[in-house]
Design an enzyme around this catalytic site. Structure first.
Site, mmCIF file in Angstrom:
data_model
loop_
_atom_site.group_PDB
_atom_site.id
_atom_site.type_symbol
_atom_site.label_atom_id
_atom_site.label_comp_id
_atom_site.label_asym_id
_atom_site.label_seq_id
_atom_site.Cartn_x
_atom_site.Cartn_y
_atom_site.Cartn_z
ATOM 1 N N SER A 242 -5.089 -29.134 -0.317
ATOM 2 C CA SER A 242 -4.447 -28.407 0.787
ATOM 3 C C SER A 242 -5.230 -27.191 1.270
ATOM 4 O O SER A 242 -4.847 -26.590 2.281
ATOM 5 C CB SER A 242 -3.040 -27.970 0.371
ATOM 6 O OG SER A 242 -2.154 -29.066 0.373
ATOM 7 N N LYS A 245 -6.196 -27.030 4.941
ATOM 8 C CA LYS A 245 -5.374 -26.475 6.021
ATOM 9 C C LYS A 245 -5.938 -25.169 6.576
ATOM 10 O O LYS A 245 -5.577 -24.761 7.683
ATOM 11 C CB LYS A 245 -3.941 -26.282 5.534
ATOM 12 C CG LYS A 245 -3.236 -27.597 5.164
ATOM 13 C CD LYS A 245 -1.809 -27.361 4.706
ATOM 14 C CE LYS A 245 -1.073 -28.673 4.464
ATOM 15 N NZ LYS A 245 -1.492 -29.353 3.220
ATOM 16 N N SER A 303 2.833 -25.320 2.903
ATOM 17 C CA SER A 303 1.832 -26.379 2.766
ATOM 18 C C SER A 303 2.388 -27.719 3.223
ATOM 19 O O SER A 303 2.101 -28.762 2.632
ATOM 20 C CB SER A 303 1.319 -26.478 1.321
ATOM 21 O OG SER A 303 0.086 -27.150 1.287
#
Length: 558
Positions: A242, A245, A303
């Site tokens: 993640s 991102k 997230s």
């Protein structure tokens, strides 16, 4: 009939002479030396002008020396006559209405007129040689060719030097060969350096050894200068999960507007439906309209993988095109060991990054004020909007809740034991970017790296802070019960790194330490081994100093 000039511009007898009383037959030319009579024909004495007008010689007597007529062919008179050399007077209108006469210079009245044709024996003047002719002559000059070749060799040898100078200037301006502290300042289409995998590590403090980590790869960067402070497997290709991102947020702000509206349409719903069912989701309402800003908060704090899909589709139209923009930005930033296949970071073939590249991404993305603000927000309120209720987004970056100085960052997790973390931390006007990839104990690794970077090992633990105020998702880490002062990390030289003090023990000292009471008797190490009295080495602990003779392998404590 031409009008004669005014009386102030003529001579007596120059016009309107009476005809001779006894005209006689016209002779072709006067005899040589014969004086012209008072009345004569112009073709008998061609050297004398027919009409005398005002000139510079108006006051002179027209007493010309006898001139012999030139020899001509018999049919000379049948040919068209050329104008004789001399002055040519052309009447020109005057602003006042008068006619003015502009005299032209001519040869002196006492000199014979120049011949109309150049004698054949006269030499023809030579024109200067042209540039091409000179160049052709030089091409056969051996000395010139030798000098030209020497100059060419010197110029070719100077070109790489000049390029290195410009490259050095660019590196001094931007130490990461691409990223900079100012968003959007990277060079578009930057070519990779000659060796993008060459690093110069600048230790933060020589009093402490670089910490050992559980992570597969780790990196510490000085965010102010871009200097590398610590690197462990910095270029290894690993799934970044993640932390992807952060790049999604960068591209979204460059190609979108935070206040633009994005509706969760059938295309976005279809792409969300392709996500793994066990992945983190924010829970977007079908048909609802969100601002890009709210979707970015849901993506960075919670997230939410569904929020990342909505951001990508809403900004570029489809996921493939958005991934292409992510890869383009990665090349601009100098991330040569990264490749993106999606905006959320779920594992996919061809989707990877490295600790070095994540440090570059962290430094760049977290210098953008809006991204820094978003990732540094603990709780964000999403107001009620078209098709969706109000929501609250809780920041899952646990370091933001307990480690002093952390102001931004993004964690990642694959559902197993592989944690990823990108952290921005500032303390005492010193700004660091920390990265760990695939660690089973990411809070220990990141704390040790930041402590080492700041040269401050004052003990602080999420286990203790969690009693003061709850840390989000603490239950997933068993409330950090494993984090204790006596914990150690194995070192590459088969030693032991003590996270409480930042020092390690190895070799014969470690053997003696373990065989003679260990931590309860000697306490924690308070410095690195002193080898100044070789072959003897010593190391200080809380309650004693251990000394070993490397020759005899004998150790003692005092």
């Amino acid at each position: 009939m031409r009008k004669p000039p005014s009386h102030d511009d003529e001579q007596d007898g120059a016009y309107d002479h009476p005809a001779p009383p006894n005209p006689r037959p016209r002779r072709r030319y006067a005899e040589p030396g014969q004086q012209p009579p008072e009345h004569f024909h112009s073709d008998e004495y061609p050297q004398i002008p027919k009409i005398k007008r005002a000139s510079l010689y108006i006051d002179r007597q027209d007493t010309l020396p006898p001139v012999a007529p030139p020899e001509i062919d018999e049919d000379e008179e049948s040919r068209p006559r050329r104008p004789r050399p001399g002055r040519s007077i052309q009447p020109q209108p005057h602003p006042t209405g008068k006619v003015t006469v502009t005299p032209q210079r001519r040869p002196s009245a006492y000199m014979p007129a120049p011949p109309l044709h150049r004698p054949r024996s006269a030499p023809t003047p030579r024109r200067p040689p042209s540039f091409m002719a000179r160049l052709n002559d030089l091409s056969h000059n051996k000395l010139f060719l030798l000098l030209a070749g020497l100059v060419l060799v010197i110029l070719l040898s100077l070109i790489p030097l000049m390029m290195n100078v410009f490259s050095s200037h660019a590196t001094a301006t931007n130490p990461l060969n691409g990223p900079s502290n100012q968003p959007g300042s990277s060079s578009v289409g930057q070519a990779p350096p000659k060796n993008p995998h060459e690093l110069v590590i600048t230790p933060a403090d020589s009093r402490y050894p670089p910490p050992a980590v559980f992570a597969t790869a780790a990196y510490v960067m000085d965010a102010d200068t871009g200097a590398t402070l610590y690197a462990h497997n910095p270029f290894m290709h690993l799934p970044e999960m993640s932390t992807t991102k952060l790049m999604t947020a960068v591209v979204a702000l460059e190609h979108g507007n935070p206040d633009q509206s994005i509706t969760i349409n059938s295309t976005i719903l279809h792409d969300i439906g392709q996500l793994a069912p066990d992945g983190t989701k924010f829970g977007l309402e079908p048909g609802a309209t969100y601002s890009l800003r709210d979707l970015m908060y849901a993506m960075l704090l919670v997230s939410g993988n569904d929020a990342a899909v909505a951001v990508a589709d809403g900004v570029s139209g489809n996921l493939d095109q958005f991934a292409a923009l992510m890869n383009q930005k990665a090349r601009q930033l100098g991330m040569y060991d990264s490749h993106f296949m999606n905006p959320h970071g779920l594992m996919q073939t061809g989707h990877y990054s490295s600790a070095h590249d994540l440090a570059i991404l962290g430094r760049y993305s977290l210098s953008i004020p809006l991204i820094r603000q978003m990732t540094g927000t603990r709780i964000y309120h999403i107001a009620k909007g078209p098709g969706h209720p109000e929501r609250f987004a809780l920041n899952g970056n646990q370091f933001l809740w307990w480690y002093p100085g952390v102001d931004a960052g993004k964690p990642g997790w694959d559902g197993g034991k592989n944690f990823v973390q990108v952290i921005s931390c500032m303390r005492n006007h010193h700004h660091l970017i920390g990265v760990v990839i695939h660690s089973k104990d990411f809070w220990t690794d990141m704390r040790d790296l930041l402590n080492w970077g700041f040269s401050d090992f004052t003990w602080i633990s999420p286990y203790d802070v969690d009693f003061q105020h709850p840390i989000p998702f603490d239950n997933q880490s068993n409330y950090f019960a494993r984090d204790k002062k006596e914990n150690t990390v194995p070192t590459p030289d088969h030693g032991r790194y003590y996270i409480y003090t930042g020092y390690s023990i190895t070799g014969p000292i470690l053997t003696y330490y373990d065989q003679n009471g260990g931590l309860p008797k000697f306490g924690y190490p308070r410095g690195m081994p002193d080898v100044s009295q070789t072959p003897n080495i010593t190391q200080k602990f809380d309650h004693a100093t251990i000394r070993c003779d490397l020759t005899t392998k004998q150790c003692s404590s005092a």
